[in-house]
Design an enzyme around this catalytic site. Structure first.
Site, PDB file in Angstrom:
ATOM      1  N   ASP A  14      -5.768  -5.771   6.036  1.00 28.88           N
ATOM      2  CA  ASP A  14      -6.944  -5.264   5.348  1.00 28.88           C
ATOM      3  C   ASP A  14      -7.930  -6.411   5.109  1.00 28.88           C
ATOM      4  O   ASP A  14      -9.109  -6.342   5.471  1.00 28.88           O
ATOM      5  CB  ASP A  14      -6.491  -4.645   4.013  1.00 28.88           C
ATOM      6  CG  ASP A  14      -7.606  -3.886   3.320  1.00 28.88           C
ATOM      7  OD1 ASP A  14      -8.698  -3.772   3.892  1.00 28.88           O
ATOM      8  OD2 ASP A  14      -7.385  -3.400   2.196  1.00 28.88           O
ATOM      9  N   TYR A  64       0.818  -1.215   0.000  1.00 28.76           N
ATOM     10  CA  TYR A  64       0.000   0.000   0.000  1.00 28.76           C
ATOM     11  C   TYR A  64       0.850   1.263   0.000  1.00 28.76           C
ATOM     12  O   TYR A  64       0.313   2.373   0.013  1.00 28.76           O
ATOM     13  CB  TYR A  64      -0.902   0.051   1.236  1.00 28.76           C
ATOM     14  CG  TYR A  64      -2.059  -0.901   1.178  1.00 28.76           C
ATOM     15  CD1 TYR A  64      -1.845  -2.269   1.051  1.00 28.76           C
ATOM     16  CD2 TYR A  64      -3.358  -0.432   1.263  1.00 28.76           C
ATOM     17  CE1 TYR A  64      -2.906  -3.143   1.005  1.00 28.76           C
ATOM     18  CE2 TYR A  64      -4.427  -1.314   1.219  1.00 28.76           C
ATOM     19  CZ  TYR A  64      -4.200  -2.661   1.092  1.00 28.76           C
ATOM     20  OH  TYR A  64      -5.248  -3.544   1.051  1.00 28.76           O
TER      21      TYR A  64
END
Ligand code: NAD
Length: 447
Positions: free
Chosen positions: A333, A188
């Site tokens: 996540d 990310y």
């Protein structure tokens, strides 16, 4: 006193944070960002429930002083931008804030309407809702912007079951753990390079030159950095939480069997933090089995690790074995969303993004624009996030009032449409479908 253009700091106590310790005073000033869409409905309900919980717990001796801050539609209307720098400065100044959801443009169109999330290719009046004061150019996620600007590196998601919520999982009532997901690095971090780009081609060449290994030349390339710094500060927070709450274990979740120097290192550095910084309070699983014969000394917390794919099975088949889970960004996540589904999902999962000084509590769902302004949706996520916030401030008694009120309202079948529908589908008869504010009131009455 800091000077702001649109933010009015009310009279009250400024929260102090030193060495991870939060000092709140009796009238702490807390930032509140309403959010777009259903933020309009859920945020005031959260404020009413929080005020009632504080009153119930402290009988008028303590009180939250709310300070309105602006982003999304409100940011656009006040400052002409969706994430005004002043909002970030104010959160850093106040140290604690809570927010509703914000619209994030996802399509290819050049403009988005912050009233109804419609996307279009011009900046005039919205083609869908007809409003003129909410259309703006595409922008990057406000949520990500807030996290990055304040280095809120720990994404914290408590996952627990509420009796009466229909769940797909047989062991749902045994789910009660908290996920600490690293928020700033891993895939990310934004180092994502298009196939054929200069950087992608240079990396492919470099790998060939230095290792002799071949990457297909028509590949896009993503870089996955996982650092000692990023890992240790996240795991430190997870262990400190586990110790402070008297929990039995912290589990480091990783995919080190495949990615030794990123995921594997996350695990290795996590054990190092436990040993070096919490040595007198932690026991590793290896020591637990090999030296202590499987007996846990009182007052200590067990540090264990699990491969990421197995944890997705374990939280379904033996959830009671987990209390704190620490993960790198991507797996964190996925696991957060999978875990919330275990307990019925929907609007009930709370969350926070926490850094070394500032902490931002949030509703974890989106803006659900089709329900905005109807006083209809479930405010559970932001209300439970307010509960986390009170706990973060050391106001555990008030936090417990929120949780008790919510537990009882759901058990009694006093719920919003989303849960009512699921409960009825399970054959439950005595369900009372309430509005968003009505659910807030039902919680207050049951604290
Ligand atoms: P969403 O969560 O807004 O809505 C999906 C569906 O879930 C809704 O239609 C509704 O049926 C249900 N739902 C969501 N929240 C609910 C609640 N509190 N009570 C009852 N039902 C609820 O997701 P989306 O439609 O994919 O996204 C809409 C907008 O929200 C997008 O702009 C997206 O980028 C944004 N978003 C923001 C956040 C955030 O701010 N944290 C998170 C996710 C999505």
């Amino acid at each position: 006193m800091a000077q702001f253009q649109h933010v009015k700091i009310p009279k009250g106590d400024l929260i102090q944070v030193a060495k991870g310790q939060v000092t709140a005073g009796n009238r702490p000033i807390i930032g509140v960002l309403r959010g777009d869409g259903i933020g309009l409905d859920i945020t005031p309900v959260m404020q009413a429930v929080t005020a009632a919980a504080v009153k119930k717990a402290f009988g008028g001796q303590r009180e939250i002083v709310w300070c309105s801050l602006y982003a999304g539609l409100e940011g656009l209307q006040k400052y002409g931008e969706v994430l005004p720098p002043e909002t970030i400065e104010a959160i850093q100044y106040l140290k604690v804030a809570i927010k509703g959801p914000f619209t994030t443009p996802i399509g290819e169109e050049t403009h988005v309407c912050l009233h109804c999330a419609h996307q279009q290719n011009h900046g005039k009046k919205c083609d869908q809702c007809g409003k003129t004061d909410g259309v703006t150019k595409r922008f990057r996620s406000i949520n990500v912007g807030l996290r990055q600007a304040m280095d809120l590196y720990a994404c914290v998601r408590p996952i627990r079951y509420f009796e009466g919520v229909p769940s797909p999982n047989k062991y749902a009532d045994q789910v009660n753990f908290i996920i600490f997901r690293e928020n700033t690095e891993d895939v990310y971090a934004g180092h994502d390079f298009e196939r054929g780009s200069e950087v992608a081609e240079a990396i492919i060449r470099l790998v060939k030159e230095k290792t002799g290994r071949t990457i297909r030349p028509d590949s896009g390339i993503g870089v996955k950095p996982i650092s000692v710094t990023g890992t240790k500060r996240l795991v430190r927070k997870a262990i400190a939480w586990g110790i402070a709450q008297g929990l039995p274990s912290v589990t480091l979740v990783h995919k080190g069997n495949i990615m030794k120097f990123t995921e594997g290192s996350f695990c290795k550095w996590g054990y190092e933090v436990a040993k070096e910084e919490f040595g007198d309070k932690t026991v590793s699983e290896k020591v637990f089995w090999e030296e202590l014969g499987g007996k846990m000394p009182p007052g200590k917390i067990l540090i264990k690790d699990r491969i990421a794919d197995s944890i997705f099975q374990q939280i379904q088949t033996r959830p009671e074995e987990y209390s704190v889970l620490a993960l790198p960004n991507l797996n964190g996540d996925y696991l957060s969303d999978a875990a919330i589904a275990l307990v019925g999902g929907l609007g009930l999962g709370p969350g926070a993004n926490i850094g070394d000084t500032a902490a931002l509590f949030e509703a974890t769902h989106g803006t659900a624009p089709k329900y905005a302004g109807q006083d209809k949706v479930n405010p559970g996520s932001i209300i439970l996030s307010a509960g986390m916030m009170l706990e973060h401030m050391g106001w555990k008694e008030a936090s417990s009032c929120i949780v008790k009120g919510m537990e009882r309202a759901i058990k009694d079948g006093y719920v919003t449409y989303d849960l009512a529908r699921l409960m009825r589908a399970e054959g439950r008869k005595e369900v009372k479908e309430l509005s968003c504010s009505g659910f807030g009131q039902a919680i207050i009455e049951r604290m």
